[in-house]
Motif scaffolding. Structure first.
Motif, PDB file in Angstrom:
ATOM      1  N   UNK A 110      59.177  17.155 108.643  1.00  0.00           N
ATOM      2  CA  UNK A 110      57.825  17.747 108.535  1.00  0.00           C
ATOM      3  C   UNK A 110      57.060  17.470 109.824  1.00  0.00           C
ATOM      4  N   UNK A 111      56.034  18.261 110.067  1.00  0.00           N
ATOM      5  CA  UNK A 111      55.244  17.949 111.268  1.00  0.00           C
ATOM      6  C   UNK A 111      53.895  17.357 110.839  1.00  0.00           C
ATOM      7  N   UNK A 112      53.356  16.499 111.665  1.00  0.00           N
ATOM      8  CA  UNK A 112      51.999  15.988 111.439  1.00  0.00           C
ATOM      9  C   UNK A 112      51.922  14.682 110.677  1.00  0.00           C
ATOM     10  N   UNK A 113      53.063  14.185 110.157  1.00  0.00           N
ATOM     11  CA  UNK A 113      52.999  12.916 109.408  1.00  0.00           C
ATOM     12  C   UNK A 113      52.998  11.754 110.406  1.00  0.00           C
ATOM     13  N   UNK A 114      52.003  10.874 110.274  1.00  0.00           N
ATOM     14  CA  UNK A 114      51.843   9.791 111.257  1.00  0.00           C
ATOM     15  C   UNK A 114      52.311   8.440 110.725  1.00  0.00           C
ATOM     16  N   UNK A 115      52.511   8.330 109.412  1.00  0.00           N
ATOM     17  CA  UNK A 115      52.976   7.054 108.852  1.00  0.00           C
ATOM     18  C   UNK A 115      53.663   7.311 107.525  1.00  0.00           C
ATOM     19  N   UNK A 116      54.746   6.564 107.289  1.00  0.00           N
ATOM     20  CA  UNK A 116      55.423   6.625 105.988  1.00  0.00           C
ATOM     21  C   UNK A 116      55.597   5.206 105.481  1.00  0.00           C
ATOM     22  N   UNK A 117      55.296   5.010 104.213  1.00  0.00           N
ATOM     23  CA  UNK A 117      55.434   3.684 103.601  1.00  0.00           C
ATOM     24  C   UNK A 117      56.369   3.808 102.401  1.00  0.00           C
TER      25      UNK A 117
ATOM     26  N   UNK B 239      52.967  19.867 102.413  1.00  0.00           N
ATOM     27  CA  UNK B 239      51.873  19.014 101.911  1.00  0.00           C
ATOM     28  C   UNK B 239      50.740  18.857 102.925  1.00  0.00           C
ATOM     29  N   UNK B 240      51.037  19.030 104.199  1.00  0.00           N
ATOM     30  CA  UNK B 240      50.000  18.834 105.229  1.00  0.00           C
ATOM     31  C   UNK B 240      49.541  17.388 105.311  1.00  0.00           C
ATOM     32  N   UNK B 241      50.399  16.447 104.864  1.00  0.00           N
ATOM     33  CA  UNK B 241      49.964  15.042 104.793  1.00  0.00           C
ATOM     34  C   UNK B 241      49.902  14.385 106.167  1.00  0.00           C
ATOM     35  N   UNK B 242      48.956  13.474 106.321  1.00  0.00           N
ATOM     36  CA  UNK B 242      48.901  12.601 107.494  1.00  0.00           C
ATOM     37  C   UNK B 242      49.739  11.343 107.251  1.00  0.00           C
ATOM     38  N   UNK B 243      49.790  10.907 105.998  1.00  0.00           N
ATOM     39  CA  UNK B 243      50.543   9.691 105.651  1.00  0.00           C
ATOM     40  C   UNK B 243      51.215   9.893 104.298  1.00  0.00           C
TER      41      UNK B 243
END
Ligand SMILES: NC(=O)c1ccc[n+]([C@@H]2O[C@H](COP(=O)([O-])OP(=O)(O)OC[C@H]3O[C@@H](n4cnc5c(N)ncnc54)[C@H](O)[C@@H]3O)[C@@H](O)[C@H]2O)c1
Length: 350
Positions: free
Chosen positions: A112-119, A70-74
């Protein structure tokens, strides 16, 4: 920013995706197909997404690769079997989706790499309900008498233990109550059923007219989710957070049904079905939103009467031919103009 929203084809997911996209963010989604006539379809939300993945979150391997790609940041995890009554009909799917599905999301985020926050989105129904009027605070015991509530409490406890056991991506939990807003199509939700009764002329039976709920417009709820992710990225917002209206906005189902019928006008009506046979549901459930107010600067913006009018007006406008996406975006614009807060301004995110 790129957000991955699970459950983007559902009611909250469609509103959240439209809000994020109107703030200039990129949005990708993972969910099952939308229900017929859903807001997702009517507002053509899919056209605005960078990726629209249809995948069952119980498929751990599939989810791992979809989240990694996904390339997601969050990540905002909304996907769930979200209905209490359906949880009595199919408890296994409810537990597997809501509890194990959340485990799969946490594992996929960690891989995954690059995810900075999960809610992780749970609900007010995670609290052990002792039928008291004061709102529950985040540090109070969890429980759950019906399969839906128990499955979400499991997701909540699982997430808390995951964060302690496998620290990595900053992960928080958001708990909100019953939301209302235009475009919901799920069965067994009060306003959805009431509006169907008003338009068909067959008054809707109401099973618990005296139940009290902290009703909230969906935009106030998803604004809370964004306030929390914004604070997570700044590095100081782990743990669980309630997002509910202040005590003055608690309403009984009866008050809401009467106000909705009066605003709709004409022959709009409902019928009291409290003597019928119904599975258990909490009679009283409220949240204390003090932590989010003090810690995030979030507060509920739309008083209950206005939330109700926005919801009914959404349906009236769309039924009389207005474009559902335009009506939704107009309400998003009106909402974001109410108060200047950093998480509702696209430029404030990086
Ligand atoms: N609507 C409310 O009043 C309310 C109140 C409190 C908490 N919540 C929580 O908010 C979240 C969103 O609720 P909603 O009202 O938008 O629900 P909804 O039923 O409208 O949407 C549910 C979403 O989850 C997806 N989903 C369901 N099972 C799935 C599976 N196995 N794999 C992948 N995706 C799946 C659906 O496709 C849909 O996109 C849920 O976590 C729910 O528990 C909702």
């Amino acid at each position: 920013m790129r957000f991955l929203v699970t459950g983007h084809t559902g009611f909250k997911g469609a509103w959240l995706s439209l809000l994020l996209s109107s703030l200039g963010h990129e949005v990708s989604g993972i969910a099952l197909d939308p229900l017929p006539g859903s807001l997702f379809e009517r507002a053509r939300v899919g056209e605005l997404l960078v990726d629209d993945v249809r995948l069952d979150i119980r498929d751990a391997a599939g989810l791992r690769s979809a989240v990694a790609d996904s390339g997601a940041d969050a990540v905002i995890h909304l996907a769930a079997q979200a209905l209490v009554r359906e949880s009595y009909r199919d408890p296994r799917t409810t537990y597997e989706t809501n509890a194990i599905g959340t485990l799969n999301v946490l594992e996929a985020v960690a891989g995954a790499s690059g995810i900075e926050a999960a809610l992780i989105i749970t609900t007010d129904k995670v609290y052990r309900n002792v039928d008291r009027l004061e709102g529950y605070r985040e540090d109070e015991p969890l429980g759950g008498d019906d399969p839906y509530s128990a499955s979400k409490a499991m997701a909540d406890i699982l997430t808390q233990s995951w964060v302690k056991s496998f620290p990595g991506v900053p992960t928080a939990i958001a708990r909100a109550g019953n939301v209302i807003g235009g475009g919901d199509v799920s069965k067994d939700r009060l306003l959805v059923d009431l509006i169907a009764g008003f338009t068909s002329g067959v008054p809707n039976p109401i099973r618990r007219p005296d139940a009290v709920r902290p009703w909230q417009h969906v935009l106030d709820c998803v604004s809370g989710y964004l306030a929390l992710v914004h604070a997570q990225l700044a590095g100081n917002a782990d743990g669980a957070w309630n997002f509910g209206p202040d005590a003055g906005n608690y309403q009984t189902v009866r008050e809401i049904a009467d106000a909705a019928a009066a605003h709709w006008g004409g022959d709009a009506a409902w019928v009291d079905d409290s003597h019928g046979e119904h599975p258990h549901e909490a009679a009283l459930l409220t949240l204390d939103p003090g932590k989010a107010q003090a810690g995030l600067g979030w507060r509920n913006e739309l008083p209950f009467p206005q939330s109700l009018v926005w919801t009914l007006d959404w349906h009236r406008s769309v039924e009389s031919g207005a474009d559902p996406r335009s009506v939704t975006l107009r309400q998003i614009e009106a909402f974001t103009a109410l108060r200047s807060v950093p998480w509702l301004e696209g430029a404030q995110w990086r």
